[in-house]
Design a protein around this motif. Structure first.
Motif, PDB file in Angstrom:
ATOM      1  N   LEU A 150       0.837  -1.209   0.000  1.00  0.00           N
ATOM      2  CA  LEU A 150       0.000   0.000   0.000  1.00  0.00           C
ATOM      3  C   LEU A 150       0.867   1.252   0.000  1.00  0.00           C
ATOM      4  CD1 LEU A 150      -2.729  -0.810   2.682  1.00  0.00           C
ATOM      5  CD2 LEU A 150      -3.122  -0.359   0.258  1.00  0.00           C
ATOM      6  N   ILE A 183       0.715   4.073  -2.965  1.00  0.00           N
ATOM      7  CA  ILE A 183       0.347   5.477  -2.764  1.00  0.00           C
ATOM      8  C   ILE A 183       1.545   6.365  -3.059  1.00  0.00           C
ATOM      9  CG2 ILE A 183       0.781   5.476  -0.241  1.00  0.00           C
ATOM     10  CD1 ILE A 183      -2.081   7.354  -1.871  1.00  0.00           C
ATOM     11  N   CYS A 230       1.644   9.377  -5.752  1.00  0.00           N
ATOM     12  CA  CYS A 230       2.087  10.728  -5.405  1.00  0.00           C
ATOM     13  C   CYS A 230       3.180  11.212  -6.354  1.00  0.00           C
ATOM     14  CB  CYS A 230       2.595  10.779  -3.964  1.00  0.00           C
ATOM     15  SG  CYS A 230       1.270  10.653  -2.752  1.00  0.00           S
ATOM     16  N   ILE A 276       1.474  12.179  -9.587  1.00  0.00           N
ATOM     17  CA  ILE A 276       0.792  13.474  -9.473  1.00  0.00           C
ATOM     18  C   ILE A 276       1.826  14.598  -9.468  1.00  0.00           C
ATOM     19  CG2 ILE A 276      -0.635  14.910  -7.946  1.00  0.00           C
ATOM     20  CD1 ILE A 276      -1.867  12.198  -6.923  1.00  0.00           C
ATOM     21  N   THR A 288     -11.261  17.649 -10.654  1.00  0.00           N
ATOM     22  CA  THR A 288     -11.920  17.240  -9.420  1.00  0.00           C
ATOM     23  C   THR A 288     -12.217  15.742  -9.467  1.00  0.00           C
ATOM     24  OG1 THR A 288     -12.963  19.414  -9.368  1.00  0.00           O
ATOM     25  CG2 THR A 288     -13.850  17.772  -7.868  1.00  0.00           C
ATOM     26  N   PRO A 301      -8.843  13.048  -9.251  1.00  0.00           N
ATOM     27  CA  PRO A 301      -8.361  12.705  -7.903  1.00  0.00           C
ATOM     28  C   PRO A 301      -9.329  11.801  -7.149  1.00  0.00           C
ATOM     29  CG  PRO A 301      -8.038  15.036  -8.323  1.00  0.00           C
ATOM     30  CD  PRO A 301      -8.833  14.503  -9.476  1.00  0.00           C
ATOM     31  N   VAL A 302     -10.632  12.025  -7.340  1.00  0.00           N
ATOM     32  CA  VAL A 302     -11.598  11.168  -6.646  1.00  0.00           C
ATOM     33  C   VAL A 302     -11.411   9.716  -7.085  1.00  0.00           C
ATOM     34  CG1 VAL A 302     -14.046  10.636  -6.357  1.00  0.00           C
ATOM     35  CG2 VAL A 302     -13.276  13.017  -6.292  1.00  0.00           C
ATOM     36  N   LEU A 350      -8.410   8.241  -5.484  1.00  0.00           N
ATOM     37  CA  LEU A 350      -8.644   7.969  -4.059  1.00  0.00           C
ATOM     38  C   LEU A 350      -9.446   6.680  -3.871  1.00  0.00           C
ATOM     39  CD1 LEU A 350      -9.428  11.548  -2.716  1.00  0.00           C
ATOM     40  CD2 LEU A 350      -7.323  10.237  -2.498  1.00  0.00           C
ATOM     41  N   MET A 405      -7.275   3.726  -4.302  1.00  0.00           N
ATOM     42  CA  MET A 405      -6.430   3.469  -3.136  1.00  0.00           C
ATOM     43  C   MET A 405      -7.235   2.982  -1.936  1.00  0.00           C
ATOM     44  SD  MET A 405      -3.290   3.570  -3.501  1.00  0.00           S
ATOM     45  CE  MET A 405      -3.018   3.209  -1.765  1.00  0.00           C
ATOM     46  N   ALA A 406      -8.457   3.496  -1.817  1.00  0.00           N
ATOM     47  CA  ALA A 406      -9.231   3.202  -0.607  1.00  0.00           C
ATOM     48  C   ALA A 406      -9.630   1.735  -0.538  1.00  0.00           C
ATOM     49  CB  ALA A 406     -10.465   4.098  -0.546  1.00  0.00           C
ATOM     50  N   ALA A 464      -6.840  -0.489   0.818  1.00  0.00           N
ATOM     51  CA  ALA A 464      -6.563  -0.033   2.189  1.00  0.00           C
ATOM     52  C   ALA A 464      -7.630  -0.555   3.138  1.00  0.00           C
ATOM     53  CB  ALA A 464      -6.503   1.488   2.236  1.00  0.00           C
ATOM     54  N   THR A 465      -8.877  -0.559   2.660  1.00  0.00           N
ATOM     55  CA  THR A 465      -9.967  -1.062   3.491  1.00  0.00           C
ATOM     56  C   THR A 465      -9.790  -2.546   3.793  1.00  0.00           C
ATOM     57  OG1 THR A 465     -11.427   0.576   2.511  1.00  0.00           O
ATOM     58  CG2 THR A 465     -12.473  -1.271   3.640  1.00  0.00           C
ATOM     59  N   LEU A 473     -12.244   3.535   9.394  1.00  0.00           N
ATOM     60  CA  LEU A 473     -12.555   3.672   7.968  1.00  0.00           C
ATOM     61  C   LEU A 473     -13.132   5.052   7.674  1.00  0.00           C
ATOM     62  CD1 LEU A 473     -14.075   0.154   7.217  1.00  0.00           C
ATOM     63  CD2 LEU A 473     -11.903   1.068   6.366  1.00  0.00           C
ATOM     64  N   MET A 506      -8.879  11.330   3.196  1.00  0.00           N
ATOM     65  CA  MET A 506      -8.474  11.257   1.787  1.00  0.00           C
ATOM     66  C   MET A 506      -9.215  12.304   0.961  1.00  0.00           C
ATOM     67  SD  MET A 506      -8.369   7.119   1.442  1.00  0.00           S
ATOM     68  CE  MET A 506      -7.632   6.923  -0.182  1.00  0.00           C
ATOM     69  N   LEU A 553       1.174  15.731  -0.398  1.00  0.00           N
ATOM     70  CA  LEU A 553       1.229  14.360  -0.907  1.00  0.00           C
ATOM     71  C   LEU A 553       1.631  13.382   0.196  1.00  0.00           C
ATOM     72  CD1 LEU A 553       2.797  15.027  -4.422  1.00  0.00           C
ATOM     73  CD2 LEU A 553       0.448  14.311  -3.934  1.00  0.00           C
ATOM     74  N   PRO A 610      -3.815   1.880   7.194  1.00  0.00           N
ATOM     75  CA  PRO A 610      -2.900   0.770   7.471  1.00  0.00           C
ATOM     76  C   PRO A 610      -1.436   1.201   7.344  1.00  0.00           C
ATOM     77  CG  PRO A 610      -4.565   0.134   5.853  1.00  0.00           C
ATOM     78  CD  PRO A 610      -4.691   1.605   6.042  1.00  0.00           C
TER      79      PRO A 610
END
Lengths: 374, 517
Positions: A45, A49, A53, A56, A93, A96-97, A100, A103-104, A107-108, B308, B315, B358, B367
């Protein structure tokens, strides 16, 4: 004075650059991958990320530097006048969403895994104290404290610093590989945090809470970490060492520990001679007391023992002080940290050593009775 | 527009003044003094960390230094500097004669030196000063704190009162005293960002006051808000603190956004791209700042659902923040750019703040945060946001508006020298901290394992470069005020706004009759 230090420092930087190839760890720039499935997932992870970065950054700074070179005044006399573009603003806009969300999701998943502390093979209670850790193997009647082993001389520069400077303890936490170990983490005084990077376990140790964390270590080895929450003066001096062994070796270690405990129980019942107590007490003193009270009882962080009114006064008041500590000072309550025999021994030792010459002594059973009466 | 009278003479001018320009100057000088003091504390820290082992200071004193460095920089340097800028600029930008509540303005400044005298005096008290970090987590800051903690609590109360009064003044001024025609959506972004910042201040400074009062009660009056043994909860402290603390982070950066949004268009000679979206993005960031506090607490053991929620919310902040950065970059695109000192600081602000943003995005991944939390990676992150973020924007503002304030141009060579020294110094200081943090070095430790030695040495060298270049900044400012070249009203050819319509230096009283917008 500082200047001199600075230049010797710069010298050291140049010298160490040449050693770069030999010692990559010294110039470690990234997170460890660790030795558990979870730690590898976290590392993954982290790298994902990180590269997002970087990407970006390349785009944003790319446009920026392009403008700085191509659209500077000496190249471009007239500036454009646009100041809005709805489509562009929607695009930057939405993109980036999307990133995210990408990535989420993993991560979850990882977070859910980290939180799944059920079905552990071994439970270990970890308790943070100022400034040491205590490990209790639940269901094993086995517990011990784990103290910093690095000497004061190394810290203050009077002797050469060892390889594991500040990351070594007198008694490491021993665990088996391949089994799910659950840590129940709390604290006896202030907040600490139990962190071993190779296991990717970091959990705050909070008085009044039983926090849970778990790990299954894949490879045998010695993994080092530190307290990660400011906990007072010696926050930087309470390391964690985890020794992961093959299950068979772990069982052998456990058997040794049981044996040790049995021997100790037997010893506790015996009566020791004054000389025996003195010898044992000296060992305990060197291990537990010398950092604050000095090699000759001359004091330091702690008060002097040589000639002190406590060590030359009433023996029960002296015992009370060792067992319960002195509130609001660095003198801790050692009642839980030392067994009754060691307590009796170190008490006997400090009353006679350093020119105190009291010549009196206590036995383990006296300490036991004192504690029971509290 | 006439000048009624000039300032009074002597010390009483400063003691009794209700003039927004005088008060603005006092705020700025005070914050600069605190910046140097906080810098000295930082250099004590860096000197001790120059090499492994304990060389210079006792670990207990080291903890006092990290604590005081944080408190002085946050409450003494950054926040008062922004209030100083607000005082000087907001009335001139909206065409008002002064702040709405001038006497309160005087009061909110003059209690600050007392607050800091009280706080710094704790260093000389029995048991030493606060040694529990600027976040002062209980029970380290209550049951286990030195006796001087009570003085720290009172100092925080005074600082909070000062901030709240300053914020009320800003809101009252902006909402009531705009010149005719200056509608909300015509206000310069610095005014907008400060308006939103002021609301954040009013919302969270009372929370800070509450949490320190609870500490006071735990320490002196036998309550157990944060004492588990008495039925209290140490984690409650962290929730309350960070409910203040996270908006506080944005309090320290939103005005910086306003400054960059003023300077970049001037030197790109192109209007700011996406003015309206800048306003909405600022407001979004402010609102989001209230629902992300527990990302400072990912390791305390909050339940999975909470973890969460705070991860996703955190984010999300990347989106409006990204909008801002993209807007600045697009403002530069196809402009006609020159690189005077304020522009250099602003460009460095955008680049380095983005790097800090960033790494903030990395920290949002819960995590991964288990590995980052309380390491030097976090130290690197927030210093990238605060030093080239907040502090550089303040430098940029000073270089940009100093000719207007003092009536003298800044010598560009000196300004650029200060810029490059600061830029190089800060990157040498803070960039290696990412590495040692990832490699496993915890923060707030006076001594460290040998594998961290080399990067720490580099950081220390950088810190001294950065530190001494701020003494140079003092020299540049003093030289400008004393004998800089005489400045015109329109200091920068591309600059827009009401403040450039008055002569330089700005008269003691401006806009006594409102300008036409």
């Amino acid at each position: 004075m500082f200047k001199k230090r600075l230049f010797s420092g710069l010298g050291a930087i140049t010298a160490s650059s040449t050693a770069l190839a030999e010692d990559a760890q010294r110039w470690g720039v990234n997170m460890t991958e660790g030795v558990t499935d979870v730690s590898r997932e976290i590392y993954g992870l982290h790298m994902d990320i990180f590269w997002w970065c970087v990407g970006i950054g390349v785009v944003v700074f790319g446009v920026m530097f392009y403008s700085m070179f191509k659209h500077r005044r000496s190249v471009r006399k007239e500036s454009a006048t646009f100041h809005e573009n709805t489509l562009l603003e929607i695009i930057w806009t939405v993109i980036p969403v999307i990133i995210l969300v990408i990535m989420a999701i993993p991560a979850t998943t990882t977070l859910e895994r980290i939180y799944d502390t059920a079905d552990a093979d071994i439970d270990i209670q970890v308790t943070g104290y100022q400034w040491k850790w205590r490990y209790e193997y639940m269901g094993e009647d086995l517990s011990f404290f784990s103290n910093l082993r690095t000497s004061q001389d190394e810290i203050t520069g009077r002797s050469q610093k060892g390889e594991h400077y500040l990351l070594e303890v007198d008694e490491p936490l021993v665990v088996p590989t391949g089994q799910k170990i659950r840590f129940i983490i709390n604290a006896a005084d202030v907040i600490h945090a139990w962190w071993v990077p190779a296991l990717a376990v970091k959990k705050d140790a909070i008085p009044g809470y039983n926090n849970e964390a778990w790990t299954t270590i894949n490879e045998p080895g010695i993994y080092r970490g530190q307290c990660a929450e400011l906990c007072g003066r010696d926050h930087g001096f309470m390391p964690i060492v985890v020794h992961a062994m093959e299950p068979a070796d772990y069982e052998r270690w456990l058997a040794d520990k049981r044996e040790e405990a049995a021997v100790l129980r037997e010893l506790m019942a015996q009566t020791f001679t004054f000389e025996e107590l003195m010898t044992r007490g000296e060992g305990v003193y060197q291990r537990m007391c010398v950092a604050c009270h000095g090699a000759n009882g001359e004091g330091g962080v702690g008060k002097a023992i040589a000639g002190s009114p406590v060590a030359t006064g009433d023996i029960n008041a002296h015992l009370d002080l060792l067992v319960n500590g002195v509130n609001g000072t660095a003198m801790q309550a050692f009642g839980e940290q030392l067994n009754d025999l060691d307590m009796a021994a170190v008490l006997t030792y400090t009353r006679t050593a350093f020119g105190n010459n009291m010549g009196d002594s206590l036995q383990a059973v006296d300490v036991y009775q004192f504690k029971a009466a509290q | 527009m006439g000048e009624h009278h000039g300032p009074a003479k002597g010390l009483t001018r400063w003691l009794y003044t209700t003039n927004h320009k005088d008060i603005g100057s006092m705020y700025l000088w005070f914050s600069f003094a605190m910046f140097l003091l906080g810098g000295v504390f930082a250099l004590v820290i860096r000197a001790e960390l120059f090499e492994p082992g304990l060389q210079l200071v006792d670990p207990g004193f080291f903890n006092q230094m990290t604590t005081m460095h944080g408190l002085v920089m946050v409450f003494g340097a950054v926040m008062p500097a922004f209030v100083g800028l607000a005082n000087w600029l907001i009335p001139m930008m909206i065409g008002a004669p002064d702040m709405a509540l001038p006497r309160m303005n005087n009061w909110s400044f003059w209690i600050l030196p007392f607050a800091f005298a009280l706080m710094v005096s704790t260093l000389f008290m029995d048991g030493g000063g606060p040694n529990f970090g600027w976040t002062f987590y209980a029970p380290l800051s209550t049951e286990y704190a030195p006796p001087s903690v009570t003085f720290f609590i009172f100092a925080v109360h005074i600082m909070g009162a000062s901030s709240i009064m300053g914020a009320i003044n800003v809101i009252a001024t902006i909402l009531n005293m705009r010149a005719p025609g200056m509608t909300l959506m015509k206000m310069p972004l610095f005014v907008w960002t400060w308006l939103i910042t002021a609301y954040l201040l009013i919302a969270v400074m009372p929370v800070l006051a509450g949490v320190v009062t609870m500490m006071l009660f735990d320490i002196h009056f036998g309550t157990s808000f944060f004492d588990a043994a008495g039925g209290g909860d140490p984690v409650l402290f962290q929730h309350v603190f960070w409910f203040f603390g996270h908006p506080e982070v944005y309090i320290m950066i939103l005005p910086a956004f306003g400054i960059a949004s003023a300077i970049i268009p001037t030197f790109a000679r192109k209007p700011l791209f996406g003015y309206a979206s800048m306003v909405y993005a600022t407001a979004s960031i402010a609102i989001l700042s209230f629902i992300v506090w527990a990302h400072h607490m990912f390791t305390v053991g909050i339940p999975l659902a909470g973890e969460l929620f705070f991860m996703y919310a955190t984010m999300l902040i990347a989106v409006p923040t990204g909008v801002k950065v993209f807007n600045w970059v697009t403002t530069m695109f196809r402009g006609s750019i020159t690189f005077e000192t304020p522009m250099l600081f602003s460009i460095a602000f955008v680049i380095l703040f983005t790097i800090g943003g960033l790494s903030g995005l990395m920290l949002a991944i819960a995590p991964a945060d288990f590995q980052y939390h309380d390491t030097y990676f976090v130290v690197a992150h927030f210093h990238y946001v605060l030093v080239p973020g907040a502090i550089f924007s303040i430098f940029a503002a000073v270089y940009y508006w100093l000719p207007k304030w003092s009536g003298h141009y800044v010598n560009e060579t000196l300004g650029k020298t200060h810029f490059w020294l600061s830029f190089v110094g800060l990157n040498i200081t803070f960039f290696p901290m990412h590495f040692v943090g990832l490699a496993g070095m915890p923060r707030r430790i006076p001594d460290y394992a040998l594998q961290f030695a080399d990067f720490n040495m580099i950081s220390t060298v950088g810190a001294f470069i950065f530190g001494f270049s701020q003494v140079f900044f003092l020299f540049v400012v003093v030289k400008t005020i004393r004998d800089g070249k005489k400045a015109d009203a329109q200091v920068w050819e591309g600059a827009e706004g009401l403040e450039w319509t008055v002569e330089s230096p700005a008269p003691y009283h401006t806009f006594s009759t409102p300008p036409k917008v």
